[in-house]
Write an enzyme that holds these catalytic residues in place. Sequence first.
Site, PDB file in Angstrom:
ATOM      1  N   GLU A 279      95.748  88.897  25.193  1.00 60.79           N
ATOM      2  CA  GLU A 279      94.606  89.447  24.467  1.00 60.79           C
ATOM      3  C   GLU A 279      93.520  89.897  25.444  1.00 60.79           C
ATOM      4  O   GLU A 279      92.849  90.909  25.230  1.00 60.79           O
ATOM      5  CB  GLU A 279      94.057  88.385  23.501  1.00 60.79           C
ATOM      6  CG  GLU A 279      93.175  88.942  22.412  1.00 60.79           C
ATOM      7  CD  GLU A 279      93.007  87.946  21.254  1.00 60.79           C
ATOM      8  OE1 GLU A 279      94.025  87.458  20.733  1.00 60.79           O
ATOM      9  OE2 GLU A 279      91.868  87.655  20.889  1.00 60.79           O
ATOM     10  N   GLU A 282      94.535  93.119  26.748  1.00 61.13           N
ATOM     11  CA  GLU A 282      94.388  94.120  25.675  1.00 61.13           C
ATOM     12  C   GLU A 282      92.920  94.559  25.579  1.00 61.13           C
ATOM     13  O   GLU A 282      92.619  95.750  25.463  1.00 61.13           O
ATOM     14  CB  GLU A 282      94.849  93.502  24.349  1.00 61.13           C
ATOM     15  CG  GLU A 282      94.925  94.496  23.197  1.00 61.13           C
ATOM     16  CD  GLU A 282      95.294  93.817  21.863  1.00 61.13           C
ATOM     17  OE1 GLU A 282      95.471  92.583  21.844  1.00 61.13           O
ATOM     18  OE2 GLU A 282      95.379  94.534  20.855  1.00 61.13           O
ATOM     19  N   CYS A 306      94.061  85.116  15.767  1.00 58.47           N
ATOM     20  CA  CYS A 306      94.743  83.801  15.832  1.00 58.47           C
ATOM     21  C   CYS A 306      94.813  83.100  14.499  1.00 58.47           C
ATOM     22  O   CYS A 306      95.619  82.200  14.313  1.00 58.47           O
ATOM     23  CB  CYS A 306      94.001  82.857  16.773  1.00 58.47           C
ATOM     24  SG  CYS A 306      93.662  83.562  18.350  1.00 58.47           S
ATOM     25  N   SER A 326      93.208  92.546  17.345  1.00 63.02           N
ATOM     26  CA  SER A 326      94.133  92.429  18.469  1.00 63.02           C
ATOM     27  C   SER A 326      95.544  92.429  17.904  1.00 63.02           C
ATOM     28  O   SER A 326      95.793  91.874  16.832  1.00 63.02           O
ATOM     29  CB  SER A 326      93.862  91.114  19.199  1.00 63.02           C
ATOM     30  OG  SER A 326      94.988  90.758  19.971  1.00 63.02           O
ATOM     31  N   LYS A 365      98.966  78.586   8.127  1.00 66.12           N
ATOM     32  CA  LYS A 365     100.102  78.707   9.058  1.00 66.12           C
ATOM     33  C   LYS A 365     101.425  78.612   8.312  1.00 66.12           C
ATOM     34  O   LYS A 365     102.436  79.144   8.752  1.00 66.12           O
ATOM     35  CB  LYS A 365     100.021  77.612  10.123  1.00 66.12           C
ATOM     36  CG  LYS A 365      98.853  77.767  11.087  1.00 66.12           C
ATOM     37  CD  LYS A 365      99.099  78.825  12.144  1.00 66.12           C
ATOM     38  CE  LYS A 365      97.886  79.001  13.041  1.00 66.12           C
ATOM     39  NZ  LYS A 365      97.958  80.246  13.824  1.00 66.12           N
ATOM     40  N   GLU A 368     101.800  82.019   7.188  1.00 68.69           N
ATOM     41  CA  GLU A 368     102.036  82.952   8.302  1.00 68.69           C
ATOM     42  C   GLU A 368     103.502  82.961   8.734  1.00 68.69           C
ATOM     43  O   GLU A 368     104.087  84.020   8.980  1.00 68.69           O
ATOM     44  CB  GLU A 368     101.154  82.557   9.493  1.00 68.69           C
ATOM     45  CG  GLU A 368     101.266  83.511  10.673  1.00 68.69           C
ATOM     46  CD  GLU A 368     100.470  83.031  11.884  1.00 68.69           C
ATOM     47  OE1 GLU A 368     100.409  81.805  12.113  1.00 68.69           O
ATOM     48  OE2 GLU A 368      99.917  83.882  12.605  1.00 68.69           O
ATOM     49  N   GLU A 373     107.615  89.830   9.226  1.00 66.51           N
ATOM     50  CA  GLU A 373     107.728  90.347  10.600  1.00 66.51           C
ATOM     51  C   GLU A 373     107.878  89.239  11.647  1.00 66.51           C
ATOM     52  O   GLU A 373     108.049  89.520  12.820  1.00 66.51           O
ATOM     53  CB  GLU A 373     106.524  91.245  10.930  1.00 66.51           C
ATOM     54  CG  GLU A 373     105.159  90.572  10.899  1.00 66.51           C
ATOM     55  CD  GLU A 373     104.479  90.593   9.531  1.00 66.51           C
ATOM     56  OE1 GLU A 373     105.187  90.735   8.512  1.00 66.51           O
ATOM     57  OE2 GLU A 373     103.245  90.450   9.491  1.00 66.51           O
ATOM     58  N   CYS A 523      89.405  75.706  13.899  1.00 68.56           N
ATOM     59  CA  CYS A 523      90.616  74.993  13.465  1.00 68.56           C
ATOM     60  C   CYS A 523      90.377  73.502  13.269  1.00 68.56           C
ATOM     61  O   CYS A 523      91.072  72.866  12.478  1.00 68.56           O
ATOM     62  CB  CYS A 523      91.727  75.187  14.489  1.00 68.56           C
ATOM     63  SG  CYS A 523      92.100  76.915  14.780  1.00 68.56           S
TER      64      CYS A 523
END
Lengths: 592, 394
Positions: A279, A282, A306, A326, A365, A368, A373, A523
């Site tokens: 990142e 990037e 994230c 990102s 999560k 996710e 994908e 988190c």
Amino acid sequence: MPNISVTINGITTSVREGVTVLEACELAGVEIPTLCYHPDLSLAGNCRMCLVEVEGWRTLAIACVTPVTPNMVIHTHSKKVRKARRTVLKLLLANHNVNCPECERNRNCELQELSEKHNITTNEYQTTPKPVSVEEVSPGVMRDNSRCIMCTRCVRTCEELQSVAVIKPVGRSAEIKISTFMDRGLDGVACAQCGQCINRCPTGALFETSEVRQIWEALEDPEKFVVVQTAPAVRVGIAEALGLPTGRSTGQMVASIRGLGFDRVLDTDFSADLTIIEEGHELIGRLGQALQAGDPNVHLPMITSCSPGWIKFIEHKYPHLLSNLSTCKSPQQMFGALVKTYLAEKEGIDPANIISVSIMPCTAKKYEKERPEMNASGYKDVDYVLTTRELASMIEEAGIDFEHIAEEKFDRWMGHSTGAGVIFGATGGVMEAALRTAYEVVTGHEIPFEGLNVTPVRGIEGIKEAAITMPDRMADGFEFLAGVTLKVAVAHGLSNAERLMKKVSAGEADYHFIEIMACPGGCLGGGGQPIPTSPEIRRKRAEAIYAEDAALHFRKSHANPEIQLLYAEYLEKPLGHKSHELLHTTYTPRKD
Amino acid sequence: MAAGKRLLLGDDQPSIGEALIKAMDMSPADVVFEVRESDIRGRGGAGFPTGIKWNLAGAASGDHKMVICNADEGEPGTFKDRVLIEKMAWKLLEGMTIAGYAIGSSHGIIYLRAEYPYLVPILEKARQDLISQGLLGDDIQGRGFSFNIEIRSGAGAYVCGEETSLIESLEGKRGEPRNKPPFPVNSGYLARPTVVNNVETFAAVPHILLGGAEWYQGLGRDDCSGTKLFSISGDVENPGVYELPMGAALRELLELSGAKDIAAVQVGGASGSTVTPDELDKPMSFSALPPGGSVVVFNSSRDMLDVLENFMEFFVHESCGQCTPCREGNRRLLDIIRSIRAGEIASRDDLKPFFLLADVMKAGSKCGLGQTSPNCFVDIITKFIAFPGDKEGA
């Protein structure tokens, strides 16, 4: 505000004018039972548990909402109050599904605790319990309205803290329930799957979609090689979930997880460091395109990716800003993609036999890992996700003495932590870790903050901003950044994220880089963390995170020796071909 | 047909705009003072002194003060506001305009009961007439005071007759009561200082302004001031709306309407009190028998347990469900009523927990709905229902 005099249970005391009766009683050391009250939320005053008697009042007063007035005389356990509270409690229990042993929140339930404290043994109002109705099955969050007491803490959480507002009271009187638009269920609306509602539910009406059973089965299957990663915030939360004080317990956590039978115990901090490398490059790349090449179409500010609750939120509400995200996967998914490729090679294991588990402070999560994908390895990159709470329940079931177990270390290849990876667990942590690395990459020098502590991005403020001016002399190839002031912002909790996104959408924000975490506190305050939560509890967890960072030898992601090995042996270079294949992703605009 | 002077629905009405013009000749503070001195108390049922309410709203800090008319007439057995609007809509609008002048507001809203759609054109016509006569709208009578009124319809919830629920509903939200404080006079519609009054209260204001506080006060009886509209229904020969001095004895109204063979009378609607034939000489006053708008008569052929079950079903249906005592309590009371009907309750003593429940609902519910819904349970069970275990003569 001046101080005023109030009398609580016969004792006259002085309190600041404007505080509530509840606050005044707390200061006086008098405990008032509450259910709909929560320190993170607005005042609802609907459960009526906190009723107190105020002399001169026609009715009882609710302590949570009522402000004190000069010379107020308050009785908190008069006969009238005691009878009223017991009646309210009995009414809530009368049709409640009291099958406590089956409930996720058994022994950690506010209704159960109050029933015990008030010694409710019989109930004259007992009636048919509401039927069990697990109506809203979604990847991360479930609801069973038979346990709901209509306190609306979940509704207020969703609306006030998260600006998501997909759950509301529906119907009225006896038919009232918390539901989604047209009863579509959480999976059919713009729910971010953040699980913040779970953390604030006083009973077991909301809980995570559990995968404990599947994990026991995998552990008990000799054919399977079960690999587990543990997120930074879990190590400062797990002790709480086991009834111990908040604190760092990485070594005990690793030993306990190994004791459960996992074949490899690894660290999401490793892939947090990897995220920073990818990142960070990037960001430098986008800045170069904008500042050096003068490309007006570069998507700045770049926004972190994230937090899967945040990703789902932006996909629903700000789809036009998806290019600002990102392209880096979250640390969990980077890790998952490497487990069944890089680690499989290193360990000489057939990836088809690997079960990839992650332990997360998070319910999103769970969502996710189900995204279509997320199978870059050729397999499902992460098979199962456990919350901190679910891990605690497994440790308890296995009879592991967490408090006294000898500390152990993570396994190798993907188990090395740096302080930069650890602070991912707190709001501002990704930003701080990224700055520690990116600054050094472009200037050749360490970031000029004492002890590498980028304090402006730390703390509990909802939106934090910082500006760092680059020196005149830059490392080779980064001269275009000389003297540039890098502007960054950090937001945690989706309501704060929304405030920032409104500014970005309106073109009123000139930031280069934004960190967003869906949950209050980052988190460490995630929807999979121990219950209860409060600003004070989150502050303690953050202290533990920063203490862990300070205690580690390596504090910068690029210094992680296992990361250096990964690039040398496998990925070759940041943003390289393999990185793109395994570590980067795409986003999907979503309608409600 | 009524004894005493009929104001609100009398034949002798002031000319339209007369009271407003008189008010505008006075200072706003003097208008509030006059209303306050008249001792008029809210005609919706709760009986809060109107002048004090106006005074508080007038003194409250905040722009865009609001005047809201509660025309969500939902109490079972009440239909006086409907009749008043049908016959004298202008007087309600004029009362609101005077209130606006008095508290410094330029905006009024009428929250009309969903079941009264046919009153919308009537109100709309009255509004247009007043505007065309320069008695409503911008710069009224060239005096620099502007006041506009919007007509909005409710959505059919009884609880929206409670003023904070009404405000929530007007704001487009779920009709649920708010916590108080803050009271609407300080923070009401869109957090603005807001006066909410009943239709009848506003309609009385022009009379107070024209006749004077002292005169208005003298119209009442007992410790009350002014006149009051009563909707009477049930076992009477001539049901309808009657205007009597506030504080008149219940018996007077019953005689006027031709009630016979009286077994029970409910005063103040389902949430009011239910009285026996021994109590008919009580005055319909705030201290004795708070009247609200409704009087329902039951003769000796009526099964009072039936009546009670019907009312309780109503409350179970209409509770907003927000607070525990009202949401759960009304259901439990209905359950026990059905147990009584099924003959499962042998003795009055078995009902002790439910009288306690009624007390807790009255003391602990968030709004007037839950605080008053147990009234019919307590009154009817205590006064009208016999149990096998009762001693003789009970």
